[in-house]
Design an enzyme around this catalytic site. Structure first.
Site, PDB file in Angstrom:
ATOM      1  N   GLN A  27      35.932  18.005  65.906  1.00 19.29           N
ATOM      2  CA  GLN A  27      35.703  19.407  65.550  1.00 19.29           C
ATOM      3  C   GLN A  27      36.688  19.911  64.503  1.00 19.29           C
ATOM      4  O   GLN A  27      36.470  20.963  63.897  1.00 19.29           O
ATOM      5  CB  GLN A  27      35.801  20.283  66.802  1.00 19.29           C
ATOM      6  CG  GLN A  27      37.204  20.384  67.380  1.00 19.29           C
ATOM      7  CD  GLN A  27      37.243  21.131  68.697  1.00 19.29           C
ATOM      8  OE1 GLN A  27      36.756  20.628  69.708  1.00 19.29           O
ATOM      9  NE2 GLN A  27      37.811  22.337  68.687  1.00 19.29           N
TER      10      GLN A  27
ATOM     11  N   CYS B  56      34.236  23.703  69.910  1.00 17.20           N
ATOM     12  CA  CYS B  56      34.042  22.749  71.002  1.00 17.20           C
ATOM     13  C   CYS B  56      32.735  22.996  71.741  1.00 17.20           C
ATOM     14  O   CYS B  56      32.069  22.064  72.187  1.00 17.20           O
ATOM     15  CB  CYS B  56      35.217  22.804  71.966  1.00 17.20           C
ATOM     16  SG  CYS B  56      35.516  24.450  72.664  1.00 17.20           S
TER      17      CYS B  56
ATOM     18  N   HIS C 105      37.970  25.210  76.879  1.00 18.42           N
ATOM     19  CA  HIS C 105      37.523  24.099  76.037  1.00 18.42           C
ATOM     20  C   HIS C 105      36.219  23.527  76.577  1.00 18.42           C
ATOM     21  O   HIS C 105      36.094  23.273  77.783  1.00 18.42           O
ATOM     22  CB  HIS C 105      38.597  23.016  76.013  1.00 18.42           C
ATOM     23  CG  HIS C 105      38.349  21.915  75.033  1.00 18.42           C
ATOM     24  ND1 HIS C 105      38.053  22.133  73.709  1.00 18.42           N
ATOM     25  CD2 HIS C 105      38.344  20.559  75.193  1.00 18.42           C
ATOM     26  CE1 HIS C 105      37.887  20.969  73.086  1.00 18.42           C
ATOM     27  NE2 HIS C 105      38.052  20.011  73.971  1.00 18.42           N
TER      28      HIS C 105
ATOM     29  N   ASN D  72      35.499  14.052  74.644  1.00 17.24           N
ATOM     30  CA  ASN D  72      36.121  15.165  73.942  1.00 17.24           C
ATOM     31  C   ASN D  72      35.611  15.211  72.498  1.00 17.24           C
ATOM     32  O   ASN D  72      34.820  14.360  72.087  1.00 17.24           O
ATOM     33  CB  ASN D  72      37.646  15.014  73.976  1.00 17.24           C
ATOM     34  CG  ASN D  72      38.375  16.329  73.818  1.00 17.24           C
ATOM     35  OD1 ASN D  72      37.787  17.347  73.465  1.00 17.24           O
ATOM     36  ND2 ASN D  72      39.671  16.320  74.077  1.00 17.24           N
TER      37      ASN D  72
END
Length: 364
Positions: A144, A150, A287, A308
């Site tokens: 990102q 996110c 997040h 992630n």
């Protein structure tokens, strides 16, 4: 031949960036040695800093290196490393990479929406372990960058997963379209939620591919979707996992990747390298990530496999294993508090060629 060498150089660069950056105690004995370590780290990660920031960044780096060293000497099931976040402060890290205040966005949005059901409610048995990467339902880890998007990466990863499961076709989709176009309830690089992003994809007839609408981490929020042709992937809607219930979350993950929000703002999470994360973290969700599986270590520690969006050099190739089945209902880092997934019931092909609208053509 020239193309081969370009590809080879690119591969070797990625391999070097994804390798761990090691150091030993001798490099911490004197300030001069730490300076040399810092310079080596900067070269490894291709980090450039302004000269007036040199002392500040070095001091931050030294603090983080000592934290990594002390933590790794303890008997913990996870390790830290001096990754590319090693010369930014904890506050800077939270602001740039864990600053999507889920509670704030939830207050603005109001009550949760969706179908109101949970299609996996009556599931009674699930496999002992699941890894959607092994089933080919997960694209390569993405980054990102310095943008609080996110929520878009979590949304897209979940849609990519269910699309592969239903159509047997893995298509990398466009996070940038969500950043640019899903602006009614989400706020681009300033954060957002996965639920309204799922609604946006459904209501707008699908989402473009990454190839046709690539990510550039910009936050100008100028929507280009209507002027771009090419494939579009659709979903039918989305559902919520009953909150604060890891057993229900397990049922969903056994059937598809699931979007979740976590508290990723701790120093240990910032510098995480490998192992099952049991570090300190609260329930201040900040997040968006996606769970792509679960399992159990040889010593009996249960974990979630979490993808992630900080690039493949962070964690275990871009992933983190987070402890599963703790006594707190919210789960480690609040992982069971805000879970949702896209629905796609049709097994027919989900992609179709979109065309540029006539009114847009007239403007071009």
């Amino acid at each position: 031949m020239k193309l081969f060498f370009i590809v080879l150089i690119s591969f070797l660069s990625l391999l070097q960036a994804s390798k761990g950056f090691d150091f030993d105690e001798k490099e911490l004995e004197t300030e001069e040695n730490v300076w040399k370590l810092y310079e080596r780290w900067r070269g490894h990660h291709s980090v450039s800093r302004a000269s007036h920031e040199a002392i500040k960044r070095f001091n931050v780096f030294r603090h983080n290196v000592l934290h990594v060293h002390r933590t790794n000497k303890k008997n913990k099931p996870y390790k830290l490393k001096i990754n590319r976040f090693a010369d930014i402060t904890h506050h800077e890290f939270r602001s740039s990479y864990a600053g999507s205040n889920v509670k704030h966005h939830r207050m603005l949005r109001g009550p949760k929406r969706g179908s109101g059901g949970f299609m996996y409610e009556n599931v009674t048995r699930v496999p002992s372990s699941v890894d959607w990467r092994e089933k080919g339902a997960v694209t390569e880890v993405k980054n990102q960058q310095d943008c609080g998007s996110c929520w878009a990466f979590s949304t897209v990863a979940a849609v990519e997963g269910i699309n592969k499961i239903r159509t047997n076709k893995l298509v990398s989709l466009s996070e940038q379209e969500l950043v640019d176009c899903d602006t009614e309830e989400n706020q681009g690089c300033a954060g957002g939620l996965m639920e309204p992003a799922f609604e946006f994809i459904k209501n707008n007839g699908g989402i473009k591919t990454e190839e046709t609408y690539p990510y550039d981490s910009s936050d100008v929020q100028f929507c280009r979707a209507n002027s771009i042709g090419g494939e579009t992937v659709t979903i039918d809607g989305h559902e919520h996992v009953p909150e604060n219930d890891e057993e229900e979350l397990l049922k969903a993950v056994a059937h598809q990747p699931v979007s979740v929000a976590i508290d990723a703002g701790s120093s240990d999470f910032q510098l995480y390298s490998e192992g099952v994360f049991i570090g300190e973290c609260g329930t201040q969700l900040n997040h968006g990530v996606v769970i792509v599986g679960y399992g159990e270590t040889k010593n009996g520690t249960k974990y979630w496999i979490v993808r992630n969006s900080w690039g493949p050099e962070w964690g275990e190739g871009g992933y983190v294993r987070i402890e599963r089945g703790i006594s707190e209902n919210e789960g480690r880092c609040g992982i069971a508090m805000e879970a949702s997934y896209p629905t796609k019931l049709s097994s027919t092909p989900s992609t179709h060629e979109s065309v540029v609208r006539d009114d847009v053509k007239d403007e071009l």
